[in-house]
Write a protein that holds these residues in place. Structure first.
Motif, PDB file in Angstrom:
ATOM      1  N   HIS A  99      -6.108   3.843  -2.357  1.00 16.26           N
ATOM      2  CA  HIS A  99      -5.907   4.235  -0.866  1.00 16.26           C
ATOM      3  C   HIS A  99      -4.867   3.153  -0.167  1.00 16.26           C
ATOM      4  O   HIS A  99      -5.424   2.530   0.763  1.00 16.26           O
ATOM      5  CB  HIS A  99      -7.103   4.339  -0.091  1.00 16.26           C
ATOM      6  N   PRO A 100      -3.579   3.398  -0.365  1.00 20.62           N
ATOM      7  CA  PRO A 100      -2.674   2.551   0.123  1.00 20.62           C
ATOM      8  C   PRO A 100      -2.559   2.404   1.634  1.00 20.62           C
ATOM      9  O   PRO A 100      -2.622   3.748   2.249  1.00 20.62           O
ATOM     10  CB  PRO A 100      -1.335   2.898  -0.540  1.00 20.62           C
ATOM     11  N   GLN A 101      -2.558   1.281   2.480  1.00 20.94           N
ATOM     12  CA  GLN A 101      -2.595   1.191   3.616  1.00 20.94           C
ATOM     13  C   GLN A 101      -1.058   0.757   4.184  1.00 20.94           C
ATOM     14  O   GLN A 101      -1.114   0.556   5.664  1.00 20.94           O
ATOM     15  CB  GLN A 101      -3.584   0.504   4.453  1.00 20.94           C
ATOM     16  N   HIS A 102      -0.257   0.602   3.396  1.00 20.67           N
ATOM     17  CA  HIS A 102       1.044   0.143   3.623  1.00 20.67           C
ATOM     18  C   HIS A 102       2.077   1.136   2.930  1.00 20.67           C
ATOM     19  O   HIS A 102       1.719   1.974   2.193  1.00 20.67           O
ATOM     20  CB  HIS A 102       1.466  -1.348   3.224  1.00 20.67           C
ATOM     21  N   VAL A 103       3.399   1.254   3.868  1.00 23.41           N
ATOM     22  CA  VAL A 103       4.355   2.067   3.114  1.00 23.41           C
ATOM     23  C   VAL A 103       4.639   1.627   1.627  1.00 23.41           C
ATOM     24  O   VAL A 103       4.963   0.397   1.633  1.00 23.41           O
ATOM     25  CB  VAL A 103       5.703   2.040   3.991  1.00 23.41           C
ATOM     26  N   LYS A 108      11.119   8.311   0.364  1.00 24.09           N
ATOM     27  CA  LYS A 108      10.476   9.491   0.505  1.00 24.09           C
ATOM     28  C   LYS A 108       9.879   9.304   2.018  1.00 24.09           C
ATOM     29  O   LYS A 108       9.707  10.391   2.884  1.00 24.09           O
ATOM     30  CB  LYS A 108       9.031   9.520  -0.347  1.00 24.09           C
ATOM     31  N   THR A 109       9.298   8.387   2.488  1.00 21.57           N
ATOM     32  CA  THR A 109       8.859   8.239   3.883  1.00 21.57           C
ATOM     33  C   THR A 109       9.932   8.477   4.873  1.00 21.57           C
ATOM     34  O   THR A 109       9.805   9.259   5.909  1.00 21.57           O
ATOM     35  CB  THR A 109       8.463   6.845   4.202  1.00 21.57           C
ATOM     36  N   ALA A 110      11.089   7.776   4.771  1.00 20.22           N
ATOM     37  CA  ALA A 110      12.190   7.933   5.518  1.00 20.22           C
ATOM     38  C   ALA A 110      12.783   9.494   5.617  1.00 20.22           C
ATOM     39  O   ALA A 110      13.097  10.025   6.637  1.00 20.22           O
ATOM     40  CB  ALA A 110      13.441   7.075   4.966  1.00 20.22           C
ATOM     41  N   GLU A 111      12.770  10.003   4.587  1.00 17.45           N
ATOM     42  CA  GLU A 111      13.254  11.251   4.434  1.00 17.45           C
ATOM     43  C   GLU A 111      12.206  12.307   5.195  1.00 17.45           C
ATOM     44  O   GLU A 111      12.685  13.385   5.895  1.00 17.45           O
ATOM     45  CB  GLU A 111      13.191  11.928   2.710  1.00 17.45           C
ATOM     46  N   ALA A 112      10.989  12.250   4.997  1.00 17.26           N
ATOM     47  CA  ALA A 112      10.007  12.998   5.620  1.00 17.26           C
ATOM     48  C   ALA A 112      10.176  12.737   7.225  1.00 17.26           C
ATOM     49  O   ALA A 112      10.136  13.811   7.932  1.00 17.26           O
ATOM     50  CB  ALA A 112       8.727  12.605   4.996  1.00 17.26           C
ATOM     51  N   LEU A 113      10.023  11.536   7.434  1.00 15.23           N
ATOM     52  CA  LEU A 113      10.144  11.387   8.968  1.00 15.23           C
ATOM     53  C   LEU A 113      11.184  11.767   9.814  1.00 15.23           C
ATOM     54  O   LEU A 113      11.409  12.245  11.135  1.00 15.23           O
ATOM     55  CB  LEU A 113       9.943   9.598   9.211  1.00 15.23           C
ATOM     56  N   SER A 114      12.452  11.755   8.958  1.00 20.04           N
ATOM     57  CA  SER A 114      13.832  12.213   9.500  1.00 20.04           C
ATOM     58  C   SER A 114      13.782  13.722   9.874  1.00 20.04           C
ATOM     59  O   SER A 114      14.613  14.201  10.803  1.00 20.04           O
ATOM     60  CB  SER A 114      14.900  11.977   8.474  1.00 20.04           C
ATOM     61  N   LYS A 115      12.746  14.567   9.416  1.00 16.25           N
ATOM     62  CA  LYS A 115      12.582  15.965   9.511  1.00 16.25           C
ATOM     63  C   LYS A 115      11.702  16.059  11.019  1.00 16.25           C
ATOM     64  O   LYS A 115      11.690  17.269  11.295  1.00 16.25           O
ATOM     65  CB  LYS A 115      11.943  16.607   8.484  1.00 16.25           C
ATOM     66  N   ASP A 120      18.207   9.776  12.002  1.00 20.54           N
ATOM     67  CA  ASP A 120      18.483   9.803  10.707  1.00 20.54           C
ATOM     68  C   ASP A 120      17.800   9.100   9.571  1.00 20.54           C
ATOM     69  O   ASP A 120      17.399   8.013   9.783  1.00 20.54           O
ATOM     70  CB  ASP A 120      20.098   9.346  10.421  1.00 20.54           C
ATOM     71  N   LYS A 121      17.916   9.582   8.372  1.00 21.94           N
ATOM     72  CA  LYS A 121      16.909   9.100   7.337  1.00 21.94           C
ATOM     73  C   LYS A 121      17.551   7.446   7.088  1.00 21.94           C
ATOM     74  O   LYS A 121      16.831   6.888   6.822  1.00 21.94           O
ATOM     75  CB  LYS A 121      17.163   9.928   5.927  1.00 21.94           C
ATOM     76  N   LYS A 156       0.841  12.854   4.986  1.00 20.89           N
ATOM     77  CA  LYS A 156       0.035  11.991   4.372  1.00 20.89           C
ATOM     78  C   LYS A 156       0.677  10.919   3.947  1.00 20.89           C
ATOM     79  O   LYS A 156       0.897  10.554   2.561  1.00 20.89           O
ATOM     80  CB  LYS A 156      -0.955  12.893   3.243  1.00 20.89           C
ATOM     81  N   LEU A 157       1.516  10.259   4.804  1.00 21.88           N
ATOM     82  CA  LEU A 157       2.452   9.168   4.308  1.00 21.88           C
ATOM     83  C   LEU A 157       1.887   7.711   4.642  1.00 21.88           C
ATOM     84  O   LEU A 157       1.394   7.380   5.599  1.00 21.88           O
ATOM     85  CB  LEU A 157       3.626   9.345   5.296  1.00 21.88           C
ATOM     86  N   PRO A 158       1.500   7.190   3.360  1.00 21.28           N
ATOM     87  CA  PRO A 158       0.775   5.970   3.304  1.00 21.28           C
ATOM     88  C   PRO A 158       1.695   5.065   4.323  1.00 21.28           C
ATOM     89  O   PRO A 158       2.846   4.839   4.320  1.00 21.28           O
ATOM     90  CB  PRO A 158       0.936   5.238   1.971  1.00 21.28           C
ATOM     91  N   GLY A 159       0.800   4.408   5.102  1.00 23.48           N
ATOM     92  CA  GLY A 159       1.229   3.281   6.109  1.00 23.48           C
ATOM     93  C   GLY A 159       1.902   3.790   7.461  1.00 23.48           C
ATOM     94  O   GLY A 159       2.188   2.563   8.357  1.00 23.48           O
ATOM     95  N   ILE A 160       1.842   4.864   7.462  1.00 24.43           N
ATOM     96  CA  ILE A 160       2.690   5.425   8.792  1.00 24.43           C
ATOM     97  C   ILE A 160       1.105   6.003   9.708  1.00 24.43           C
ATOM     98  O   ILE A 160       0.366   6.512   9.294  1.00 24.43           O
ATOM     99  CB  ILE A 160       3.234   6.809   8.542  1.00 24.43           C
ATOM    100  N   SER A 161       1.158   5.170  10.929  1.00 27.52           N
ATOM    101  CA  SER A 161       0.182   5.478  11.878  1.00 27.52           C
ATOM    102  C   SER A 161       0.534   5.597  13.145  1.00 27.52           C
ATOM    103  O   SER A 161       1.815   5.525  13.233  1.00 27.52           O
ATOM    104  CB  SER A 161      -0.756   4.183  11.886  1.00 27.52           C
TER     105      SER A 161
END
Length: 486
Positions: A99-103, A108-115, A120-121, A156-161
């Motif tokens: 259960h990681p609590q950091h990015v 993958k995280t940048a790609e998902a958030l850019s949407k 930009d990614k 469900k991106l680890p580290g994103i809060s």
């Protein structure tokens, strides 16, 4: 015979010195302890206070900025809950690899958030690659709506809060925007403050003050069972009720939008005022802006801060003065087209052609410049015309409860300028000065001072702390004259 070794005299002296030092050190410590015991201070700090600071914690109770509402209680501006996006980069935050609590996967995280967020990614990736324990995403990561938050959480991106945040919200968008202005969050203090218009002028009323709870805690920060909490109640900002009517303002906004689209004018300034009270029921202009986006091109309220040549609308007041002085005869004939005065030529609006010999009444109907120049010069006289310009308060500010009001620019020195002022050229006035003067025509001679703030209420006590009331600005003409002008 065994000879005993002689004691080194230097050893004896050293032992004596050492004993004296220890004794001095002991008395210094003893004195220091006695001083602390008696005064309760160490290094200039009160130890009891220091202990309290270490064991006393404070929890903030958030207050809300006051709302701005129309005269019927419809919200024009209010605080609303938003969220701030953060990314945790510190690997130490993860104690369970399942259960990681950091990015972990930054690509993958940048790609998902850019949407979801407006970034930009590549720019998101630059932020995620920073040497930091936790990062934010600037303006793109602030004011995240609840629906956007849900979209990101489903990824469900680890580290994103998220951190709960507050922003100023204007539900009507472009709506009396140069009147209302806007408030914004100070990124250093995280406080919302007025930056323009009524939001800025009334900041002392609208401003909130957070409260807090003080409690005793253990070394880990947990509240102790027998802690005696001290509560300082929050103070919510006051609610400001305007004279603006949401329905009338909406009609005005729609009308201005249609005119702007059809004619593409440089400026539009429009307002609706109740002539019996002076209450401003609607006020707007083009170009305008959406205070949620703050796409401002003009920071001034043009109805208050812009003096312009009013044109033929000024003829109303010249006519009123002539009727009041009993020098207006609507059936009397005059020669329309052109009129020589003060070294200049006054022309009617059809390029000076006019309509031949016509009555003054017909001249009023046709908005003849020549008719009004002759009324001012030959019937009324410039001295009396100027007296009525003063009576209608064209030489002074209205004193409306809005910032940055300017006064007129009256050119009443040369004869041609005097004649031109009679039909709305040469001199410049503000729209709000004209609106105030027009209340005398509509209100049987009694001129009313315009205002936009109706009353202010403390939301915590429900008490009204400020009330505005209708105020006369003079009586330049009689009721009979006003009726005849109408």
């Amino acid at each position: 015979m065994i000879q005993m070794p002689k004691k080194n005299k230097f050893m004896n002296r050293g032992a004596a010195i050492l004993s004296i030092c220890f004794a001095l050190f002991f008395f210094v410590i003893l004195g220091r302890m006695a001083y602390i015991q008696i005064t309760g201070k160490a290094n200039g700090e009160v130890l009891a206070t220091k202990a309290t600071e270490q064991h006393e914690k404070k929890r903030t109770i958030e207050a809300s900025r006051g709302s701005i509402l129309d005269r019927n209680g419809k919200v024009i501006a209010e605080d609303t809950a938003t969220y701030k996006l953060i990314a945790i980069l510190d690997k130490k935050m993860t104690t369970d690899v399942k259960h990681p609590q950091h990015v972990q996967d930054k690509e993958k995280t940048a790609e998902a958030l850019s949407k979801v967020i407006n970034m930009d990614k590549a720019d998101i990736l630059d932020i995620l690659n920073k040497d930091a324990k936790q990062v934010e995403f600037g303006s793109a990561g602030r004011d995240i709506t609840y629906s956007e938050k849900q979209k990101i959480e489903k990824m469900k991106l680890p580290g994103i809060s998220f951190l709960r945040d507050t922003k100023r919200y204007y539900p009507n968008g472009v709506f009396a925007s140069n009147l209302i202005g806007y408030a914004e969050v100070d990124q250093d203090t995280n406080e919302i403050s007025g930056a323009m218009g009524l939001e800025k002028v009334l900041d002392k009323y609208l401003k909130e003050r957070d409260g807090y709870v003080t409690y005793e805690s253990d070394k880990s920060g947990w509240e102790l069972p027998n802690s005696k909490n001290k509560i300082t109640a929050p103070k919510n900002g006051d609610n400001v009720y305007l004279t603006i009517d949401q329905k009338i303002q909406t009609f005005l906004e729609d009308s201005m939008t249609k005119v702007a689209q059809k004619y593409n004018p440089k400026k539009i300034m429009a307002a609706v005022v109740d002539p019996k009270t002076g209450k401003v029921l609607a006020m707007g202009q083009r170009p305008s802006f959406d205070p949620n986006k703050r796409d401002v091109t003009n920071y001034y309220n043009d109805l208050i801060s812009y003096a312009y040549e009013p044109g033929s609308t000024m003829k109303i007041f010249t006519l009123a003065a002539a009727i009041q002085e009993n020098v207006y005869n609507g059936n009397e004939k005059y020669k329309s087209g052109t009129y020589k005065v003060g070294g200049g030529i006054v022309k009617d609006h059809n390029d000076g052609v006019g309509w031949g010999p016509t009555s003054y009444h017909d001249g009023v109907v046709r908005s003849s410049n020549v008719a009004f120049a002759k009324l001012a010069n030959e019937k009324l006289g410039y001295t009396r015309l100027n007296e009525y310009l003063h009576k209608f308060n064209f030489y002074q500010k209205t004193g409306i409860d809005l910032p940055n009001e300017v006064s007129s620019k009256m050119n009443f020195k040369y004869e041609f300028d005097k004649a031109s002022t009679a039909y709305g050229q040469a001199s410049a006035v503000t729209p709000i000065q004209q609106l105030q003067a027009a209340t005398a025509i509509a209100n049987d001679g009694k001129m009313m001072k315009p205002y936009v703030i109706d009353h202010i209420v403390d939301p915590d006590t429900k008490k009204t702390i400020y009330t505005n009331k209708p105020q006369s600005a003079g009586t330049p003409i009689s009721a009979d004259t006003a009726k005849e002008v109408r």
